[in-house]
Design an enzyme around this catalytic site. Structure first.
Site, PDB file in Angstrom:
ATOM      1  N   SER A  90      -9.823   1.645   2.626  1.00 53.61           N
ATOM      2  CA  SER A  90      -8.912   2.421   1.808  1.00 53.61           C
ATOM      3  C   SER A  90      -7.850   1.598   1.072  1.00 53.61           C
ATOM      4  O   SER A  90      -7.279   2.083   0.097  1.00 53.61           O
ATOM      5  CB  SER A  90      -8.200   3.449   2.687  1.00 53.61           C
ATOM      6  N   SER A 144     -10.173  -0.669   6.748  1.00 51.61           N
ATOM      7  CA  SER A 144      -9.504  -0.453   5.462  1.00 51.61           C
ATOM      8  C   SER A 144      -8.772  -1.667   4.899  1.00 51.61           C
ATOM      9  O   SER A 144      -8.342  -1.643   3.751  1.00 51.61           O
ATOM     10  CB  SER A 144      -8.529   0.721   5.563  1.00 51.61           C
ATOM     11  N   LYS A 196       0.859  -1.195   0.000  1.00 53.28           N
ATOM     12  CA  LYS A 196       0.000   0.000   0.000  1.00 53.28           C
ATOM     13  C   LYS A 196       0.893   1.243   0.000  1.00 53.28           C
ATOM     14  O   LYS A 196       1.874   1.304   0.762  1.00 53.28           O
ATOM     15  CB  LYS A 196      -0.899  -0.028   1.239  1.00 53.28           C
TER      16      LYS A 196
END
Lengths: 101, 483, 486
Positions: free
Chosen positions: C155, C179, C80
């Site tokens: 997210s 997330s 990420k």
């Protein structure tokens, strides 16, 4: 869309908060922000259904100890690199507009 | 003091930031050394790069507890760090890690030395002592400002007094005492020029006898004790003049301008200040191990107040002398190391206050680097006590020792400063003088006492200036009395 | 084999790599080719690191050849883009950091590097991890590999989609309010949010520090167990990180659930949730029962307050965490002739709408006169929510719930209504507030073929039990995995 008549927050407060947060908002953005914040503040109002007078706040969770470090100097291997991402620098320092005290 | 200032009383509270004597910063391993080239003692943590985390330096805790105990504070077994939010170029994260609702040390007081006239010592109460990180430094060039983060993350204690201070002089005394304590404790070097000891003052005035508080101003930018006293004195007068003219004091932050000798409001537009303190989630609570406080308490050195008390009560020194001798731990330690074997402590005190301090102050260096070892001064003073040398000879020897580094005995003999205490030799010299001046002897015996000094001078001259004056006095008196 | 080796699980690839039947370079090339092929449809990545990845793979092959290489040696992973990676641009999907190149690695990145893991790229996300759909990315939304008209969740949407679409074998995400778990659920992969403090946060760009936690995505529960073991453990650079020893999570995967007490909280089966979701989750719970687990009803009465408490606490912390983006030391700057304007214009240009919204709400919640009513109140409610879980875990070993009330929604569907977007995390948020571990794994598909996620919540440091339960479900074969269409 919410208007200035709403009761949780008003346009002046939105402007004040935007100043504290150092965010320049356009007039449109201010209006939209007012509506969004109003909606969220209405929503979070539900917390007031709970009597928390005798409840301690929780700021941290998990297995948090009391970790500390020893007073030992760890020399930064490459001080130059600290300015590598600087938008503007001079004489190994970060440059900003002149500050008036 | 003007007539109008008689009507008013000042109420002063001081906030002192003292840098703690650690090797590394409070939340990262960067060096705290002063004077490095810009942005060389920096790392991602103290420059607030994305994703980095603070880790607390345990030495900071020990030093702050030491100060807290010395100031009679309550040490919180558990305190937390908070974020104080504001934007400024020298504040890399946009918040300062500080302590807000739960400081490490609460309450306590600082005892100011009594001046002998107003009687005993004065207590200035403390609100709190808390920990925080220093910001970096903004350097102002003509066309821009430049930011150096070497100071960013240097550990500080903020020592906040109650508004117990009433005069600029008392503020100065408080700061001197605080600085003295910090240095005794080896908690801070208290160096104002290098910024490791900084002071802001909250000043207000009120009609004498009133117990409500006036509107206060915060005065900043005072870089020496004298500046603090002058700035506060100026600010008090300014506020009184305003009130006398029927105007109001505005609550604001003012900067001391040492060149013009005035305070002026900060020019920066007052952006809405709202620090929005909240608990720092990146640090665990600061837990003080129960045995740590006791360990620190046991290892505490004797503090200036205790030394002052001992010097006055046990040694019979005046409060003034005790205060001068104890201000710096180095000097007090030196003084005490001079004492062994001496009977006259007062004389030793005088010697240290005048001779030793003069040389130390003139040299601008440490005690060890500028004056002979205390034992040597002790032996010099012992010679004076024993009558082996005169006080003047001791001064001559001391000056020579400071330069040469030689010991007291060698110096005294090299310079031929030993005085003759041999009574027979002195008696012989006296006899010679008495025989040589029959007319003066007759005058003296006839009642002209003043002539005694003349005889002493002649004997001393005959003995090449090295005779013990005390013995000359005794022998001469005896011999002149006998007819 | 080599050509579609990107479809392997970590467990499978590990064996082939060790036996030298597959090289790390082959596997990495396969993933990079796969990225080339499907990336235009998905936008899972902000930065693809092909050269660096191949160099890492070559080094991994040398280590693998010597034998005794660590478990993740030679395994292609997506990271990420909120993890600081030395020398590789780290944007947080924000314009304000579009050119930021860290000079340091996050602790977990350093650990994975040391193991010889291969980083194929930096995965897309909602800007600063603020969002539930990866639509709040300055680099465009990530699309769902099961239906590119739908969101990947957020997210960590890029990390979830990349694993679902076989662009990598596993990935790393962060989970502040769901997330990891919500995008895992939307993309039909497995994701675990460990107990708060289990994994170091050093070098993870902070959104809400008291809630953020690092975790892996995998194609299987076992893959997540393998990754978690490499991630977890004490870190001298993070003083909020636990010093507890890290168990061998893979060893906990016994396949056995007999006697396990599975709590089912009635508050998690709410009106308005998608019927297919409820049915699939209830079926999974029924499966556990048939496998010998005991199902007990538990109550988490303060669940309905979690979203409100979360949005005050998280935004308050975020408002401070994002103050460092001021255009002075790094990142985008809008020049101005005075400092105030430099700040205001830089931040106005650099941050997206959702980030600004959260900064504003958080600043307000902490401001003078409102702190007690909002921030402090939320912290007290956090206590109540945590207490709920403590009480529930007194009578069960783990808790089973849906991960999200719906399957993946359509792009744009919730963008105009922030509150509706926030409510998609209604089942995951309370787990962050209480600091507990939560595992999301696929448990079925809705009528339109979109994946449904089961959430297993453990007590603090109960990762082993939820991984065991998740693995047992997966092994039982009740769910036939439906591959992504991309």
């Amino acid at each position: 869309m919410a208007t200035e008549k709403t009761n949780k927050i008003n346009l002046d407060q939105v402007r004040h908060i935007a100043l504290l947060a150092r965010l320049e908002l356009t007039a449109d953005e201010e209006q939209r922000m007012l509506g969004d914040l109003e909606q969220m503040l209405e929503y979070v109002d539900k917390l007031n259904e709970l009597d928390t007078a005798a409840v301690e706040p929780t700021a941290q969770v998990g297995d948090i100890g009391a970790a500390m470090r020893d007073d030992v100097v760890a020399t930064c291997d490459d001080p130059q690199s600290i300015l590598a991402n600087a938008p503007d620098a001079r004489e190994q320092m970060f440059k900003v507009p002149k500050i008036i005290e | 003091m003007s007539a109008s200032s008689e009507k008013y009383e000042a109420v002063i509270g001081l906030e002192v930031h003292a840098q703690l004597l650690t090797r590394s910063k409070i939340f990262c391993g960067c060096s705290t050394e002063f004077g490095a080239p810009p942005n060389t003692h920096v790392c991602p943590v103290c420059c607030g790069m994305p994703g980095v985390l603070p880790v607390f330096n345990r030495r900071v805790l020990e030093l702050a507890i030491r100060m807290g105990l010395a100031a009679h504070c309550t040490i919180a077994p558990r305190s937390i760090f908070d974020r104080k939010n504001y934007f400024y170029p020298d504040l890399p994260k946009g918040y300062q890690i500080s302590q807000y609702e739960t400081p490490l040390c609460k309450g306590g007081y600082i005892e100011l030395p009594g001046d002998g006239d107003n009687g005993g010592p004065t207590r200035i109460r403390l609100v709190r002592i808390h920990l925080e990180e220093d910001a970096g430094k903004n350097i102002h060039a003509p066309d821009c400002s430049l930011v150096d983060f070497n100071r960013s993350g240097v550990p500080l204690t903020e020592i906040v007094s109650e508004p117990d201070i009433r005069t600029p002089e008392q503020a100065g005394a408080y700061l001197r005492e605080l600085r003295s304590m910090l240095r005794y404790l080896e908690v801070s070097d208290g160096n104002m020029e290098e910024g490791s000891f900084r002071c802001d003052a909250n000043v207000s005035v009120r009609p004498r006898g009133s117990d409500s508080l006036g509107v206060k101003t915060e005065v900043k930018n005072m870089n020496s004790f004298r500046h603090v006293e002058h700035a506060i004195a100026y600010e008090i007068e300014r506020q009184i003049e305003l009130l006398e003219a029927g105007e109001r004091v505005v609550q604001e932050t003012r900067l001391w301008d040492p060149d013009r000798g005035v305070t002026r409001p900060m020019r920066s537009k007052e952006y809405a200040h709202d620090y929005r303190y909240f608990p720092e989630p990146d640090l665990p609570p600061l837990i003080v191990p129960p045995d740590l406080v006791e360990q620190i308490r046991i290892a505490m050195p004797e503090l200036p107040a205790a030394r002052r008390a001992r010097y006055t009560s046990e040694m019979g020194l005046t409060p003034y002398e005790a205060n001068v001798l104890t201000q710096e731990r180095e000097i007090a330690d030196y003084f005490e190391a001079v004492l062994p074997g001496l009977k006259n402590r007062k004389a030793a005190a005088n010697w240290v206050m005048t001779e030793v301090l003069r040389v130390v102050n003139e040299s601008g260096r440490g005690v060890a680097q500028s004056v002979p070892a205390p034992a040597e001064v002790g032996s010099l003073l012992k010679m004076v006590e024993d009558g082996a040398i005169s006080l003047n000879a001791a001064k001559t020897a001391f000056a020579a020792m400071c330069k040469s580094g030689k010991n007291a005995k060698a110096t005294v003999s090299e310079l031929g400063l030993l005085q003759v205490s041999d009574e027979a030799a002195i008696a012989a010299a006296c006899d010679e003088v008495i025989c040589a001046e029959p007319a003066k002897v007759a005058e003296y015996r006839g009642g002209r006492d003043k002539l005694f000094g003349f005889f002493v001078g002649q004997v001393m001259k005959a003995m090449g200036g090295k005779a013990n004056p005390k013995i000359i006095n005794e022998v001469l008196r005896r011999k002149l009395a006998a007819s | 084999m080599a050509t579609d080796s990107f479809r392997l699980t970590i467990t499978e690839a590990r064996e082939l790599l060790r036996k030298r039947e597959l090289s790390a370079v082959e596997l990495t090339r396969a993933c990079l080719d796969r990225i080339d092929a499907v990336e235009p449809l998905l936008n899972s990545f902000i930065t693809v690191c092909a050269d660096e990845a191949l160099a890492q793979a070559r080094e991994a092959d040398r280590r693998l050849a010597k034998g005794g290489a660590p478990p993740l040696c030679g395994i292609p992973l997506a990271i990420k883009d909120i993890y600081a990676t030395r020398g590789v641009r780290t944007t947080c999907a924000s314009k304000i950091l579009e050119n930021f190149v860290p000079t340091y690695d996050a602790t977990v990145i350093a650990r994975l590097r040391a193991e010889g893991a291969v980083f194929v790229g930096k995965a897309n996300l909602d800007e600063f991890a603020m969002g539930s759909s990866t639509e709040n990315s300055a680099f465009g939304p990530t699309r769902n590999p099961y239906d590119t008209q739908r969101v990947a969740g957020g997210s960590s949407g890029g990390s979830a989609a990349a694993v679902a679409a076989d662009q990598c074998l596993g990935s790393l995400g962060t989970d502040t309010g769901g997330s990891i778990r919500e995008p895992a659920s939307f993309c039909g992969v497995v994701g675990i949010k460990p107990t708060y403090s289990r994994v170091s946060r050093f070098g993870i760009v902070a959104y809400a520090s008291s809630l953020d936690q690092v975790g892996p995505f995998g194609k299987t529960v076992r893959d997540c167990a393998i990754m978690l073991r490499s991630l977890a453990g004490a870190d001298p650079a993070d003083s909020t990180c636990s010093t507890r020893p890290v168990p061998d999570y893979e060893a906990a995967l016994s396949g056995e659930v007999k006697g396990m007490r599975i709590g089912v909280p009635k508050e998690f089966f709410v009106e308005g949730m998608q019927a297919d979701v409820e049915n699939a989750v209830r079926a999974a719970i029924a499966h556990y029962q048939s496998a010998g687990a005991r199902v007990v009803e538990v109550s988490l009465p303060h669940t309905q307050y979690a979203v409100a408490a979360y949005y005050l606490i998280a935004t308050a912390e975020a408002s401070a965490n994002l103050e460092r983006y001021d255009g002075i030391r790094y990142g985008v700057r809008v020049e101005a002739d005075n400092l105030l304007d430099l700040y205001r214009k830089t931040r106005a240009r650099g941050f997206g709408a959702e980030v600004k919204r959260r900064i504003m709400l958080g600043t307000f919640a902490l401001s003078t006169g409102y702190y007690d009513a909002y921030y402090l109140k939320a912290q007290k409610v956090r206590t109540l929510i945590k207490r709920d879980f403590d009480q529930a875990f007194a009578c069960c070993d783990l808790i089973a719930t849906p991960t999200a009330p719906t399957t993946a929604f359509r792009l744009g569907e919730k963008m105009s209504d922030p509150l509706q977007m926030y409510l998609s995390d209604i089942f995951t948020i309370s787990v962050n507030l209480a600091g507990l571990p939560g595992l999301a794994l696929p448990c079925g598909y809705d009528a339109e073929g979109m994946p449904i996620g089961l959430q297993l919540i453990g007590p603090a440091f109960g990762e082993e039990i939820i991984l065991r339960a998740g693995d047992a479900y997966e092994r039982s074969g009740v769910l036939t995995r439906k591959p992504a269409v991309v």
